[in-house]
Design an enzyme around this catalytic site. Structure first.
Site, short mmCIF file in Angstrom:
data_model
loop_
_atom_site.label_atom_id
_atom_site.label_comp_id
_atom_site.label_asym_id
_atom_site.label_seq_id
_atom_site.Cartn_x
_atom_site.Cartn_y
_atom_site.Cartn_z
N ASN A 96 0.82 -1.22 0.00
CA ASN A 96 0.00 0.00 0.00
C ASN A 96 0.85 1.26 0.00
O ASN A 96 0.76 2.12 0.87
CB ASN A 96 -0.95 -0.01 1.19
CG ASN A 96 -0.23 -0.16 2.53
OD1 ASN A 96 0.85 -0.75 2.59
ND2 ASN A 96 -0.82 0.35 3.59
N ASN A 279 -9.60 -1.91 10.39
CA ASN A 279 -10.24 -2.72 9.36
C ASN A 279 -9.57 -4.10 9.31
O ASN A 279 -8.40 -4.16 8.95
CB ASN A 279 -10.11 -2.02 8.01
CG ASN A 279 -10.87 -2.72 6.89
OD1 ASN A 279 -11.76 -3.51 7.14
ND2 ASN A 279 -10.50 -2.43 5.66
N ASP A 306 -0.45 -5.91 12.45
CA ASP A 306 -1.14 -5.15 11.40
C ASP A 306 -0.76 -3.67 11.48
O ASP A 306 -1.60 -2.78 11.34
CB ASP A 306 -2.65 -5.34 11.48
CG ASP A 306 -3.33 -5.15 10.13
OD1 ASP A 306 -2.63 -5.21 9.10
OD2 ASP A 306 -4.56 -4.95 10.10
#
Length: 419
Positions: A96, A279, A306
């Site tokens: 990302n 998320n 994460d």
């Protein structure tokens, strides 16, 4: 450099020294001696730390840095420093970035930026071009350049046939495909778990069904195609049950869950603090307990921080428009140590991630390569902003009580300590 670790309790079920307190001598990156007592010599770098524990190096399979493109969030250099001081010898970095890691050259750029660092960086290549979910990316070329898996980070593969083809194609080179479990149409514009708390606060909900129906689809496709599928960051009770049933059928499926989903619930929504917007979202206590049981019984293979740095401009805004994500490297061990025994933590942070992502496991034994995490299991702190090492400060664990902490690592012939 010769390094001597004094009075270290070894946590490594694969080692003959498991659960024993020993001195460990490391020379040129190799463990040369493990004994009750090793005499200190003048040329030794002797490390004596309170309640020192040593395990094989931890590996976080879902880490985001900003570079390239979002260096204000986190550079690779600072991110690797944070990882080292948080006890991680390896990190898998999500695609990302800007540009997205969807080509051979992008993979090689990341690896080059991490050259000669204590922490080894493993790129995750995008599954589809620009993570748009339309055309499959150059999976084979990226793997040949060093990508260890393929994922459109936090973006589900909506095209069923595309995921089917990816699972079939990746078998040609033993590639690992990741599929984020979220059905976007069911999730809609939801920003929090669909339940009592979201309703009370007037927040649009994301049903657990949005995750579970996607996992069911992915498992049906895997049963048809074969191959290897990893489902990252599951968050619901039924997701655990679906994956457990698939494993019992012999499907080659693995999964992870995030540290914060094991510790916190949607009760944290009260106050509208955007730091708790993640998320998948924080779920219910029932889901949290099911995730913990899934870790303990082996259904959930990996625990990840994460880690996702977000700058303040995208977090200190109205909850519904704030960007998802929390940093997590610094708090991973201290959070997990409050609910799991040390063997379980090491299995889910080291042994399993390396096996699933195709990395050789080392052992804390004589003549083995020294890739070690140094930590204490005893200290307790209330985590606050001053404890954050990352450039971005979006930690979901600010104000939470943590037990134990990482001292640092020894890896790639480098000792990095956070003391």
């Amino acid at each position: 450099m010769i390094t001597l670790l004094k009075s270290a309790k070894i946590i490594d079920p694969s080692s003959p020294f498991h659960n024993s307190v020993k001195d460990i001598l490391i020379s040129n990156g190799v463990i040369t001696e493990i004994s009750d007592t090793i005499d200190t010599e003048e040329n030794y770098n002797t490390i004596t730390l309170d309640n020192l524990h040593v395990s094989t190096g931890w590996f976080d399979t879902s880490v985001s840095f900003g570079e390239p493109g979002y260096e204000e969030r986190e550079t690779i250099e600072n991110g690797l420093s944070v990882a080292a001081k948080s006890g991680f010898t390896r990190v898998a970095v999500n695609p990302n970035t800007q540009p997205i890691t969807d080509s051979k050259s992008a993979v090689e750029y990341l690896i080059h930026k991490a050259t000669n660092k204590a922490v080894t960086l493993h790129p995750i290549g995008a599954l589809t071009q620009k993570c748009e979910g339309i055309e499959m990316a150059e999976l084979y070329d990226m793997q040949q350049s060093g990508a260890i898996a393929f994922s459109d980070y936090k973006k589900p593969v909506e095209n069923d046939n595309l995921l089917k083809i990816a699972l079939l194609y990746a078998q040609n080179f033993d590639g690992l495909v990741l599929s984020f479990p979220k059905n976007k149409k069911i999730a809609g514009e939801g920003v929090a778990h669909e339940g009592v708390n979201a309703t009370r606060l007037g927040l649009k909900g994301i049903p657990a069904l949005a995750e579970e129906i996607q996992i069911a689809r992915d498992l049906f496709l895997l049963e048809y195609t074969g191959g290897k599928l990893h489902i990252p960051t599951i968050s619901t009770k039924k997701s655990v049950a679906l994956i457990k049933a698939a494993k019992s059928k012999g499907l080659n499926v693995t999964c992870s869950t995030a540290v914060h989903n094991l510790l916190l619930t949607d009760e944290k929504l009260i106050g509208f603090d955007a730091r708790v917007k993640v998320n998948p979202p924080l779920r219910t206590e029932e889901d949290r307990l099911a995730l913990i049981e899934g870790v303990k019984n082996g259904t959930i293979d990996i625990i990840t921080s994460d880690h996702n740095p977000i700058d303040i401009e995208e977090k200190k805004v109205e909850f519904s428009i704030a960007k998802d994500g929390t940093i997590g490297l610094e708090t991973a061990f201290g959070a997990l140590n409050s609910i799991f025994d040390l063997e379980t933590i090491v299995t889910c942070l080291s042994t399993n991630p390396k096996s699933i992502f195709g990395i050789d496991n080392t052992s804390v034994t004589i003549d083995s390569k020294a890739e070690l995490t140094l930590f204490t299991a005893e200290s307790e702190i209330v985590f606050n902003e001053n404890d954050i090492l990352s450039t971005s400060k979006n930690s979901i664990f600010i104000g939470e009580k943590l037990k134990g902490k990482a001292y640092g690592i020894y890896a790639n012939q480098q000792l990095i300590l956070n003391t």
